[in-house]
Write a protein that holds these residues in place. Structure first.
Motif, PDB file in Angstrom:
ATOM      1  N   LYS A 169      -3.257  -2.920   8.993  1.00 42.03           N
ATOM      2  CA  LYS A 169      -3.703  -3.475   7.712  1.00 42.03           C
ATOM      3  C   LYS A 169      -5.014  -2.826   7.265  1.00 42.03           C
ATOM      4  CE  LYS A 169      -1.224  -6.718   5.702  1.00 42.03           C
ATOM      5  NZ  LYS A 169      -0.541  -6.367   4.449  1.00 42.03           N
ATOM      6  N   TYR A 176       3.130 -11.851   4.878  1.00 40.19           N
ATOM      7  CA  TYR A 176       2.081 -10.814   4.908  1.00 40.19           C
ATOM      8  C   TYR A 176       2.332  -9.769   6.000  1.00 40.19           C
ATOM      9  CZ  TYR A 176      -0.154 -14.482   2.218  1.00 40.19           C
ATOM     10  OH  TYR A 176      -0.416 -15.445   1.278  1.00 40.19           O
ATOM     11  N   TYR A 209      -1.556  -5.267  14.322  1.00 41.27           N
ATOM     12  CA  TYR A 209      -1.389  -5.658  12.918  1.00 41.27           C
ATOM     13  C   TYR A 209      -2.669  -5.414  12.129  1.00 41.27           C
ATOM     14  CZ  TYR A 209      -0.851  -8.741   8.890  1.00 41.27           C
ATOM     15  OH  TYR A 209      -0.810  -9.239   7.621  1.00 41.27           O
ATOM     16  N   GLY A 216      -0.406  -1.471   3.952  1.00 37.04           N
ATOM     17  CA  GLY A 216      -0.081  -1.750   5.348  1.00 37.04           C
ATOM     18  C   GLY A 216       1.219  -2.528   5.418  1.00 37.04           C
ATOM     19  N   THR A 247       3.915  -5.245   5.025  1.00 40.82           N
ATOM     20  CA  THR A 247       4.006  -6.410   4.129  1.00 40.82           C
ATOM     21  C   THR A 247       5.354  -7.120   4.260  1.00 40.82           C
ATOM     22  OG1 THR A 247       4.802  -4.959   2.416  1.00 40.82           O
ATOM     23  CG2 THR A 247       2.475  -5.548   2.319  1.00 40.82           C
TER      24      THR A 247
END
Lengths: 369, 318
Positions: free
Chosen positions: B27, B44, B23, B37, B39
């Motif tokens: 990102k 998030y 992750y 990245g 979302t």
């Protein structure tokens, strides 16, 4: 001592391969990682454009030119309408000429941006691609506003252009883009050009000398990287290019590095042309010349050429005075430039193969037509 | 029994870290490239990796027709298992080492090189030319870069007087972090580590634009996931090793900061060096295979030897 028996390896590259930029296929014979033979196979995107065009009116051919070099459709459009206009001896309204030049030069920048991004992707750098596409997106936005399309514009017509500026602010937005773009170019140079690895991979590789380049009929950056200052915009000026100040960047090394720097420099020159065109833009006037409903050029033949981002894009028309051409032929620079590939590849390794193929800058839509 | 339990705990912690690492990787790359990245999946995009893993695990298990089946099945395991094994000797905090082996550093280097076998086996078994070229490149690269890696680590061993990683950290507590006397060694180690991990600018084995996907070309689903998992675990393991050898492991930067637990310091340092390759990936293009070999044999190895001699001289006369 018995020597170990070695065998050559035949490797099929493409038509589905991440770095052949479309459906290009290459059959290479490898001795270790060294290429001893290379055979390009083309035709996976062949649509018979030239034959189809014999049954179409001249205006109907325009969308086909969008789909040849789909990265610079504006210039493809122009190559066709320019040939027909020359055959008919048409006078094009000033405003249309300016719109055409702005569109073509913005398209040249967009096309070189795609090359820049994908080429560095071939070299293994992933970030410049996104930076280049961020800039290209702004151009596509401007094109969408004026022509309604992002890629296949069909913007030009025989006798002028289809659409006037969409609103009062469009030219201002173009000017703002070209002003900002200067910074983006600087950013590219800082991020990429100065990089040690980029230089180590490009310098001295894929060298073409002047005589070979001319013998193979190379044009565009591939030719100019060998020291020949041939740019159709200067050599045989068309449209209103004689009104703008710009240079034809030339280098003499003939290697990947020269071609890389030239394409970046050409973006800067196109930027200058757009800037001047916006400044000189006529305040009023027509965007289309007076045209009959059905366009019938007089019987005869014509060859005209324009400078596309990939080289000299020529159109040859034989007319019998009918609404459709008797025969039409496109001199597609991607196709012509591709011929030198096997010669450049022999003796190189696989990593250089991708770098050399990328540097020739082909668009498969144009190679196969 | 407690050892087995410890191993399970370690496995879970590392799996958690890897999920997080993928992750963070995406990102960070996204932010560096003017994107967002992931979302969409979870808050998030935090659940993105989990969704991806679930997708990979439920994929059809494809084994192409002409492959060497036993080897094709075995390769991901050979490539992946050592990445966890090496974590056993890493000192996470004072007293927190899963296997306090006397020759910890040697153990790490030796076990890590087993992964190369997995990569070669995978590339060979797949019966695909791209896989084969990728695997051969990988073998050449990993073997070449193990030499400067080991040579520069050897200088650290000279400084500390021990191959035990705990002893190396304690030696740094007595003097300074070894990155200061071993600045040259550190740079060599870092470059060699990047090559060893197959990260940009040395990611030739998976050079997508050249070799499609290198030795991974024919792998999909679970087996592909295993290779990727191994890669991310190595990233963390290498970060941990760099932190241990050169940045004092669990030691705080200043004795006044000793109230913060050692594990926190260790994780900060190890994660920094685990994330560094992502940054480099966003910055550099890929070196060419012959240039890469030239760098190892003509550049790094001589330098590492000079470094070793200098270190020996330093230890003898100072």
């Amino acid at each position: 001592m018995a020597t170990l028996r070695t065998e050559e390896l035949v490797l099929n590259v493409g038509p589905q391969h991440p770095s052949t930029h479309g459906v290009f296929r290459l059959i290479v014979t490898l001795d270790g990682e060294t290429i001893v033979d290379a055979r390009p196979v083309i035709g996976y995107l062949h649509r018979g454009t030239e034959k189809l065009a014999e049954d179409l009116t001249y205006t109907q051919i325009i969308p086909y030119t969008d789909r040849m070099d789909y990265l610079s459709a504006m210039i493809g459009n122009y190559a066709l309408v320019h040939a027909v206009e020359t055959l008919m001896g048409l006078e094009i309204p000033e405003r249309a000429e300016y719109l055409r030049v702005i569109a073509m030069e913005l398209n040249r920048i967009a096309s070189h941006l795609v090359w820049f991004g994908t080429y560095l992707l071939d070299l293994g750098a992933i970030t410049p691609f996104l930076y280049a596409f961020r800039e290209r997106e702004k151009i596509l936005q401007l094109f969408a506003e004026i022509s309604g399309a992002r890629l296949t514009y069909s913007y030009m017509r025989i006798g002028g252009v289809k659409w006037d500026v969409p609103d009062e602010g469009w030219l201002g937005r173009v000017e703002r883009f070209v002003d900002d773009f200067e910074r983006a170019l600087e950013e590219f140079h800082t991020l990429v050009t100065g990089n040690e690895i980029v230089q180590a991979r490009l310098k001295g590789i894929g060298r073409i000398d002047r005589e070979t380049a001319i013998a193979y009929g190379l044009t565009g950056v591939n030719l100019r990287s060998t020291g020949v200052a041939y740019d159709v915009r200067k050599a045989k000026p068309y449209s209103i290019y004689d009104r703008f100040e710009f240079e034809v960047p030339v280098r003499t090394e003939g290697d990947l590095w020269a071609r890389y720097l030239l394409r970046l420099e050409e973006m800067e020159q196109s930027r200058r042309i757009v800037k001047q065109a916006v400044r000189q833009f006529p305040s009023g006037g027509e965007i289309m010349a007076r045209m009959p409903k059905l366009i019938r050029p007089p019987a005869g033949e014509v060859y005209t050429s324009v400078e596309s981002p990939r080289g000299e894009l020529g159109v040859y028309i034989v007319s019998e005075g009918k609404p459709q051409p008797y025969r039409i032929h496109f001199r597609r620079p991607s196709f012509v430039n591709l011929q030198i590939l096997p010669r450049l590849l022999i003796g190189e390794n696989v990593a250089n193969m991708i770098a050399i193929l990328g540097s020739i800058d082909i668009v498969l839509g144009e190679v196969d037509a | 029994m407690p050892a087995a339990l410890g191993a399970v705990v370690l496995l879970l912690v590392v799996l958690g870290l890897v999920t997080f690492a993928v992750y963070v990787h995406r990102k960070l790359l996204g932010w560096m490239q003017g994107r967002h990245g992931p979302t969409h999946t979870g808050p998030y995009g935090l659940l993105q990796t989990i969704a991806d893993t679930v997708k990979l695990l439920q994929k059809e298990d494809v084994i192409p027709a002409q492959v060497d089946r036993p080897l094709f099945r075995l390769a991901p395991i050979i490539a992946f298992a050592p990445s966890f094994v090496v974590l056993a000797v890493i000192p996470f905090a004072p007293g927190l080492t899963f296997a306090d082996v006397g020759v910890g550093l040697l153990f790490y280097l030796a076990v890590a090189s087993v992964t190369t076998l997995g990569v070669i086996a995978g590339g060979w078994a797949a019966n695909n030319k791209w896989s084969l070229i990728g695997a051969l490149r990988s073998a050449a690269q990993m073997v070449s870069y193990e030499v400067p890696l080991a040579l520069s680590a050897l200088a650290v061993v000279l400084m500390a007087g021990s191959l035990n990683l705990n002893a190396i950290v304690e030696a740094q507590a007595r003097s300074v972090w070894f990155v200061i006397p071993q600045a040259l060694g550190f740079v060599i180690f870092l470059i060699a580590a990047l090559a060893e991990l197959n990260r940009t600018p040395f990611d030739l084995t998976e050079a997508e634009s050249e070799l499609v996907a290198g030795y991974l070309t024919e792998y999909s689903g679970v087996r592909f996931a295993f290779f990727m998992l191994g890669e991310y675990v190595y990233l963390f393991a290498m970060g941990a090793l760099i932190a241990t050898l050169y940045f004092g492991g669990w030691l705080p930067p200043h004795p006044a900061l000793a109230f913060v637990p050692g594990i926190v310091w260790f994780l900060i340092k190890a994660l920094f060096f685990a994330v560094l390759p992502f940054w480099l990936q966003a910055t550099f293009p890929r070196a060419r295979v012959d240039q890469l070999m030239g760098l190892a044999w003509k550049g790094l190895i001589p330098l590492a030897m000079v470094n070793l001699v200098l270190t020996a001289a330093l230890k003898t006369w100072l």
